[in-house]
Design a protein around this motif. Sequence first.
Motif, PDB file in Angstrom:
ATOM      1  N   UNK A   1       0.832  -1.197   0.000  1.00 52.42           N
ATOM      2  CA  UNK A   1       0.000   0.000   0.000  1.00 52.42           C
ATOM      3  C   UNK A   1       0.869   1.250   0.000  1.00 52.42           C
ATOM      4  N   UNK A   2       0.529   2.235  -0.841  1.00 49.25           N
ATOM      5  CA  UNK A   2       1.269   3.498  -0.804  1.00 49.25           C
ATOM      6  C   UNK A   2       0.966   4.305   0.449  1.00 49.25           C
ATOM      7  N   UNK A   3      -0.001   3.862   1.236  1.00 46.92           N
ATOM      8  CA  UNK A   3      -0.370   4.588   2.451  1.00 46.92           C
ATOM      9  C   UNK A   3       0.123   3.864   3.707  1.00 46.92           C
ATOM     10  N   UNK A   4       1.185   3.065   3.561  1.00 49.03           N
ATOM     11  CA  UNK A   4       1.704   2.352   4.728  1.00 49.03           C
ATOM     12  C   UNK A   4       2.503   3.260   5.657  1.00 49.03           C
ATOM     13  N   UNK A   5       2.570   4.533   5.316  1.00 44.85           N
ATOM     14  CA  UNK A   5       3.229   5.507   6.196  1.00 44.85           C
ATOM     15  C   UNK A   5       2.287   5.985   7.293  1.00 44.85           C
ATOM     16  N   UNK A   6       1.007   5.669   7.177  1.00 44.97           N
ATOM     17  CA  UNK A   6       0.019   6.179   8.133  1.00 44.97           C
ATOM     18  C   UNK A   6       0.118   5.441   9.461  1.00 44.97           C
ATOM     19  N   UNK A   7      -0.002   6.189  10.544  1.00 48.08           N
ATOM     20  CA  UNK A   7      -0.014   5.567  11.867  1.00 48.08           C
ATOM     21  C   UNK A   7      -1.448   5.194  12.239  1.00 48.08           C
ATOM     22  N   UNK A   8      -1.628   4.267  13.172  1.00 46.26           N
ATOM     23  CA  UNK A   8      -2.990   3.935  13.637  1.00 46.26           C
ATOM     24  C   UNK A   8      -3.642   5.147  14.297  1.00 46.26           C
ATOM     25  N   UNK A   9      -4.921   5.343  14.031  1.00 43.12           N
ATOM     26  CA  UNK A   9      -5.666   6.453  14.625  1.00 43.12           C
ATOM     27  C   UNK A   9      -6.489   5.881  15.780  1.00 43.12           C
ATOM     28  N   UNK A  10      -6.056   6.168  17.002  1.00 42.37           N
ATOM     29  CA  UNK A  10      -6.666   5.559  18.189  1.00 42.37           C
ATOM     30  C   UNK A  10      -7.564   6.498  18.981  1.00 42.37           C
ATOM     31  N   UNK A  11      -7.853   7.663  18.431  1.00 46.99           N
ATOM     32  CA  UNK A  11      -8.726   8.605  19.135  1.00 46.99           C
ATOM     33  C   UNK A  11     -10.154   8.074  19.126  1.00 46.99           C
ATOM     34  N   UNK A  12     -10.775   8.025  20.286  1.00 44.55           N
ATOM     35  CA  UNK A  12     -12.135   7.505  20.402  1.00 44.55           C
ATOM     36  C   UNK A  12     -13.124   8.525  19.846  1.00 44.55           C
ATOM     37  N   UNK A  13     -13.840   8.142  18.797  1.00 45.47           N
ATOM     38  CA  UNK A  13     -14.801   9.039  18.157  1.00 45.47           C
ATOM     39  C   UNK A  13     -16.232   8.803  18.641  1.00 45.47           C
ATOM     40  N   UNK A  14     -16.426   7.855  19.554  1.00 44.27           N
ATOM     41  CA  UNK A  14     -17.776   7.579  20.049  1.00 44.27           C
ATOM     42  C   UNK A  14     -18.167   8.594  21.121  1.00 44.27           C
TER      43      UNK A  14
END
Length: 246
Positions: free
Chosen positions: A208-221
Amino acid sequence: MSKEFNITGACNPDRHYMINLESRLKQIKILIDNGNYFTINKGRQYGKTTTLKALRKYLSTDYIVISLDFQGNMSEAEFENQFEFAEAFANAVKQALKRTIYYAELESKIAEIDMAIEKSGERFRLVKLFSMLSDLCADASKPVVLIIDEVDQATNNQVFLDFLSQLRYYYIERDEYSTFQSVILAGVHDVRNLKQKISKNSKSGHNSPWNIAIPFDVDMSFSPEDITGMLKEYEADYCTGMNISE
């Protein structure tokens, strides 16, 4: 004008009863301050667009924010080839900067991009666009943050994968070339899977060309505390006598 609860489209604090977004905006800003690239993936009506609109304002003191919406800024025709995409993206960036106080300082760089597109015609490609966007970031008085909502519009388009590849290249080479401080892509689907969708039978489809992205763990609920604050505001307006904690 009285406020109401809104379940269609983005919320506006002047018109709608809303949860307080301060805590999640602070968490997202930490990721941006650290120079992270990431994706916000949630289902419809989860508050993504509302959060991004609030984030644009929240970041305005420290950053120049280019906020785009692929559903509103781009049509399907713009993904047919690199020239169509590059021209449409450059125009969307120009329109986004016009909504900020920084347009005047970057107007000459935008004009250079427009001139390059006019001069090159269909030979204008993403490589040239990103080279010029790099110059724009270098001249900007503050770090530039790119936010793109509704990236699902780009699903199954090779041109969008080429676009992600350019973002990845400049991210990896950012010690050598100026680029965006942070990039946020928001949508229902995870764009890290786009390569596999398009190239199921290709080995490169696993990269994936987007493998530079970090996990987004902010709770949106919505937490009980979030909902309590919203109901307190409603109760102050209408005095229904509701048991808010219950």
